[in-house]
Structures are given as C-alpha cells and as structure tokens.
Design a protein around this motif. Structure first.
Motif, short mmCIF file in Angstrom:
data_model
loop_
_atom_site.label_atom_id
_atom_site.label_comp_id
_atom_site.label_asym_id
_atom_site.label_seq_id
_atom_site.Cartn_x
_atom_site.Cartn_y
_atom_site.Cartn_z
N ILE A 1 68.84 47.91 28.05
CA ILE A 1 70.02 48.68 28.45
C ILE A 1 71.23 47.83 28.09
CG2 ILE A 1 71.33 49.71 30.34
CD1 ILE A 1 68.75 50.23 31.80
N HIS A 2 72.12 48.37 27.30
CA HIS A 2 73.29 47.61 26.86
C HIS A 2 74.25 47.43 28.03
CE1 HIS A 2 76.37 46.25 24.00
NE2 HIS A 2 77.21 46.88 24.80
N TYR A 3 74.35 46.20 28.51
CA TYR A 3 75.26 45.88 29.60
C TYR A 3 76.42 45.07 29.04
CZ TYR A 3 77.14 43.98 33.93
OH TYR A 3 77.98 43.63 34.96
N SER A 4 77.63 45.59 29.15
CA SER A 4 78.80 44.93 28.60
C SER A 4 79.51 44.12 29.68
CB SER A 4 79.77 45.97 28.01
OG SER A 4 80.98 45.35 27.63
N HIS A 5 79.44 42.79 29.56
CA HIS A 5 80.21 41.94 30.48
C HIS A 5 81.72 42.13 30.25
CE1 HIS A 5 76.39 39.90 31.33
NE2 HIS A 5 76.99 39.36 32.36
N ARG A 6 82.09 42.50 29.03
CA ARG A 6 83.51 42.72 28.74
C ARG A 6 84.09 43.83 29.61
NH1 ARG A 6 86.03 46.59 26.05
NH2 ARG A 6 84.06 47.53 25.41
N ILE A 7 83.30 44.89 29.80
CA ILE A 7 83.78 46.01 30.62
C ILE A 7 83.75 45.66 32.09
CG2 ILE A 7 83.29 48.39 31.30
CD1 ILE A 7 82.13 48.85 28.51
N HIS A 8 82.62 45.10 32.56
CA HIS A 8 82.45 44.87 33.99
C HIS A 8 83.24 43.67 34.50
CE1 HIS A 8 79.03 47.45 32.92
NE2 HIS A 8 79.00 47.84 34.18
N GLN B 1 75.35 56.94 27.19
CA GLN B 1 73.89 56.95 27.00
C GLN B 1 73.24 55.79 27.75
OE1 GLN B 1 72.62 56.27 22.98
NE2 GLN B 1 70.63 57.21 23.29
N GLN B 2 73.92 54.64 27.83
CA GLN B 2 73.36 53.50 28.56
C GLN B 2 73.32 53.78 30.06
OE1 GLN B 2 72.09 51.22 26.44
NE2 GLN B 2 73.00 52.67 24.98
N GLN C 1 72.14 64.81 42.59
CA GLN C 1 72.72 63.69 43.34
C GLN C 1 71.74 63.11 44.35
OE1 GLN C 1 76.16 62.19 43.23
NE2 GLN C 1 75.64 62.99 41.20
N LYS C 2 70.51 62.84 43.88
CA LYS C 2 69.52 62.20 44.75
C LYS C 2 68.45 61.53 43.90
CE LYS C 2 66.56 66.28 45.41
NZ LYS C 2 65.97 67.18 46.44
N TYR C 3 67.70 60.63 44.53
CA TYR C 3 66.65 59.89 43.84
C TYR C 3 65.38 60.74 43.78
CZ TYR C 3 69.51 55.67 44.20
OH TYR C 3 70.51 54.75 44.08
N THR C 4 64.71 60.67 42.62
CA THR C 4 63.48 61.44 42.44
C THR C 4 62.24 60.64 42.85
OG1 THR C 4 63.23 60.64 40.15
CG2 THR C 4 64.53 62.65 40.50
N GLY C 5 62.37 59.33 42.96
CA GLY C 5 61.23 58.49 43.31
C GLY C 5 60.45 58.02 42.10
N LYS C 6 60.80 58.50 40.91
CA LYS C 6 60.13 58.09 39.67
C LYS C 6 60.96 57.00 39.00
CE LYS C 6 58.19 62.70 38.89
NZ LYS C 6 58.13 63.87 37.96
N THR C 7 60.49 55.76 39.09
CA THR C 7 61.23 54.62 38.55
C THR C 7 60.51 54.01 37.35
OG1 THR C 7 60.13 53.09 40.07
CG2 THR C 7 62.20 54.10 40.81
N LYS C 8 61.27 53.34 36.53
CA LYS C 8 60.72 52.65 35.35
C LYS C 8 61.30 51.24 35.31
CE LYS C 8 60.46 56.91 32.61
NZ LYS C 8 60.94 57.58 31.37
N PRO C 9 60.44 50.21 35.25
CA PRO C 9 60.96 48.84 35.21
C PRO C 9 61.69 48.58 33.90
CG PRO C 9 58.59 48.85 34.83
CD PRO C 9 58.97 50.26 35.22
N VAL C 10 62.79 47.84 34.00
CA VAL C 10 63.56 47.45 32.81
C VAL C 10 63.11 46.06 32.38
CG1 VAL C 10 65.86 47.02 31.88
CG2 VAL C 10 65.51 48.85 33.55
N LYS C 11 62.66 45.93 31.16
CA LYS C 11 62.15 44.64 30.66
C LYS C 11 63.30 43.87 30.01
CE LYS C 11 57.53 46.55 29.90
NZ LYS C 11 56.45 46.82 28.93
N TRP C 12 64.11 43.21 30.87
CA TRP C 12 65.23 42.43 30.37
C TRP C 12 64.73 41.24 29.55
CZ3 TRP C 12 69.57 44.94 30.95
CH2 TRP C 12 69.78 45.76 32.07
#
Length: 424
Positions: A238-245, A300-301, A316-327
């Motif tokens: 997942i593209h995480y931009s430190h510049r933005i945050h 998209q990110q 506006q709620k959690y479905t309970g179906k999660t996917k681990p992010v492989k950083w």
C-alpha cells in the motif's frame, strides 16, 4: 399622434431587474462561501457533499427535507428523535443509529448559509475521450519530437559517417596503387610487447604487487558494503506517502510509531491507527496529486486500506473480512546489535529525522543513514548528553564533567563507546 409605450420606463424596469438579479447572485455566493466555512468547521468530520461518510451525503439536502425540520434536526437531533418524529427516526435508523452531534450554537442564518453551500451544483468531471493524450504523460508532445526519433536520426548519421570513412579509405588505397605508392603495413602483434614485458623481471614483480594491493582494496570495499542498505527504497503493498501525512498534514511521527517512546522497537503501526482518520477520509484533495501520482492513484491506495481492514465505505461499518498487509522491512540491524528506540527518543530526545532523514519530504520511505558501527560511534562522540530535567544523569554528569574537565559530556564520555552497550 398615436401614443406608444414608454421606452424609458421599460429600460428602467429591465435595468432594475438586472441589478436585483446581480445582487441576489452575489448574496447567494457570499452565503455559500460562509456556509462552506461553517460546514468545514462543524460538519466535514462526518459528512461529505457527494459521498456517504459517517453521515449521509448532503448535496441537495434542502430538496429532501423541510427547512424548519432541518433547523430542529441540526440544533438537537437527539431531542427530535425522542419526540417520536417519524422522519427523524427514519434518518437515525438509515445511518446505523449513529447519533448526530447537536449544534445549538448555530443560528438559523448559519444553517441557511450551510444549505446554500450544499445547494451548489456538483462540479462536472471531464470524461476522457478515447485516443486523447493523457494528462501528465505529454513530455514527448511538449518537446515536439519523440526521443526514439532523435535516437534513430543520430544512429543514421553515425552509420553514414562509417560508410563515408570506408569509401574514403578505399578511394585513397586505389589512388596510391595507381601512382605506384607502396603501403607498408605495420606489425601490430601483441606478442612483441608481451615478450619484452615478460623478460623484465622487475617490471613483472612491481605489477604483481600493485595488482595484489588494488585487488585487496576493492575486495575490502566490497565486503564492507555487505548488509549496508543506505538508500534502500522498496515498493510497499500500500503506497503510504510520508510527504502527505508527516509533511502536508503535520502528523507527528510518534502518533503512528507510538511504541518508539516506550519500547526497543518503533513498531509497524496497526491499520486501526490509519482508520482513526481514514474512516472519514475516503479520498484525497485535488491539490494532493503530483506529476508522478494522480488523485485517482492515492484514492486507490485508500481503497486498498479499506479492503485490508474490511471496511465497507457505503455501509460505514466493518465487514469482519480482513487481509494482512505484507509490509516490506526497510531498516534491519544485525541480530548481535542492541538498539533501543525509547532510550534515544524519550531519554536522549533524539529527533526521528537524525536517523531516518527528512521523512516529511519522502514520497517513498527509504533508509537514510548507513546504520554502520562507525556511523553510530561518530554520533556518540559528537552528541552531548541531555541532562536538563533528567535526574538520572545529573549526579554522574557532575562527577564525569570534573574528571574530563568539560562543561558538557558527550555520549561517548558517558560510556557510549563500551562494547557491552550495543553488543550482547
């Protein structure tokens, strides 16, 4: 004489109507501007104009509900629901029974301004025409000539030069033959040079020593680079931009990496930390886009984040179906090296940028420092110990400063160069 209508009176009526219309439009635009300011200050945390967030989309809300009802709902929705108002109960249930914050401080005029803002027409998004050039990818069209064309032309010129040199050489050879000039061909064999070199033993010995020294130098340099990943900049799932945050939004590093204050490791932030903000931020602003990354790319990110945590944006709620992010890990010290983030961050007060570089400017996070033993030792030799408001170091600092005859101790003088400080 036959009388006709008064043209002057008609002009006056038309002119007065034009002025009235202009004043009305200006007043509407001013009301909308005030409404936008009030909306951003009070409503934007839970509402968007064209998309459902914690609350429903609000564009055109005036056409859906009576204005007097809106006054009561905005000022105190809870009271309206308790009164049994059918419309209030319906809105409450349609939005997952999430209670709306009461705004008794807003006047009817403030609410009118908000309604004026929400009544503005949605901006028209241009539909891309098939075959049309894509914005942001027009470097070739701006320069006028493609790079491939330029390279092709240069290759053709070089080929023509080679052919011309061959023809000139052939022509000169024919002229020399016609005039009876004999062309002497020199002996260019390398064996003559090699035999002379091999017979000189001193030159062979010096060359061998020089070769060994140069080989040892380059071998040492190569071996010393093993495990040093300075400048390592992997692509994350997942593209995480430190510049933005950290840059544009000014988020403190320790908000996400909170364990850096109290733990050996800075830790990878949980995606729940991301959702503290992105539960209500499903898209970025237009100004966030750059030449390399469009607004659609960043949106998209965020969608990837929702997919990983199992968040349904429409409901506006959690479905309970999660996917681990492989950083992909970036900073990785050897197992025999001990480094404690809390000791440096909380006790020593070292800024994150000292080791990780200007992260607030990074689009892709990368390894800024070499993180070698020599780099750490130099830092300990140059960095003074922070003793202000630190009773733990106060007494030992006073004793050691007298011993070394200095007013301010470095980390090295406090024992920062002892082997056992960093190695088990």
């Amino acid at each position: 004489m036959k009388k006709v209508g008064n043209h002057k009176s008609f002009s006056k009526i038309f002119f007065s109507l034009a002025i009235t219309l202009t004043i009305s439009l200006n007043a509407f635009s001013q009301d909308a501007a005030k409404g936008k300011e009030i909306f951003n200050a009070n409503c934007a945390a839970c509402h968007k104009l064209d998309a459902k967030s914690t609350g429903p989309a609000l564009r055109g809300v005036e056409a859906k509900y009576d204005k007097e009802w809106l006054y009561k709902w905005i000022k105190n929705s809870g009271e309206l629901i308790k009164s049994g108002d059918a419309q209030a109960v319906k809105v409450f249930e349609e939005n997952n029974k999430v209670a709306m914050t009461a705004f008794p401080q807003l006047s009817n005029e403030d609410i009118d301004n908000i309604i004026s803002y929400t009544s503005e027409p949605a901006p028209v998004v241009a539909t891309p025409v098939p075959g049309a050039p894509v914005a942001g990818n027009n470097s070739a069209s701006e320069s006028g000539v493609s790079n491939n064309v330029i390279l092709g032309a240069l290759s053709l010129v070089m080929l023509m030069l080679v052919v011309m040199l061959f023809l000139v050489n052939n022509m000169l050879t024919k002229i020399a033959g016609a005039k009876g000039v004999e062309i002497v061909k020199k002996n260019r064999s390398l064996m003559v040079f090699f035999n002379a070199y091999a017979k000189n033993q001193f030159l062979v010995l010096v060359s061998a020593i020089l070769f060994l020294l140069v080989s040892a130098y380059f071998a040492y340099g190569y071996l010393m680079q093993i495990g040093i990943d300075q400048g390592y900049e992997p692509v994350q799932p997942i593209h995480y931009s430190h510049r933005i945050h950290a840059g544009d939004n000014g988020i403190d590093c320790k908000y996400c990496h909170s364990s850096a204050r109290v733990s050996k490791h800075a830790g990878i932030p949980s995606l729940n930390v991301c959702m503290n903000c992105h539960k209500n931020i499903s898209e970025v602003a237009e100004t966030t886009a750059t030449e390399e990354h469009s607004k659609a790319f960043y949106d998209q990110q965020i969608a990837k984040l929702y997919d990983a945590v199992g968040w349904d944006k429409s409901l506006q709620k959690y479905t309970g179906k999660t996917k681990p992010v492989k950083w992909v890990r970036i900073h990785n010290l050897p197992d025999h090296v001990y480094f404690n983030h809390s000791q440096h961050v909380s006790v020593a007060g070292v800024e994150c940028q000292t080791c990780h570089g200007p992260v607030e400017e990074y689009e892709f996070q990368k390894q800024f420092a070499p993180l070698t033993m020599g780099w750490c030792i130099n830092c300990h030799r140059e960095t003074n110990v922070k003793v202000e408001d630190n009773a733990y170091y106060k007494k030992i600092h006073e004793e050691l400063s007298k011993k070394y005859g200095v007013s301010q101790l470095t980390a090295a003088q406090m024992g920062g160069l002892e082997c056992g400080k960093c190695h088990y």
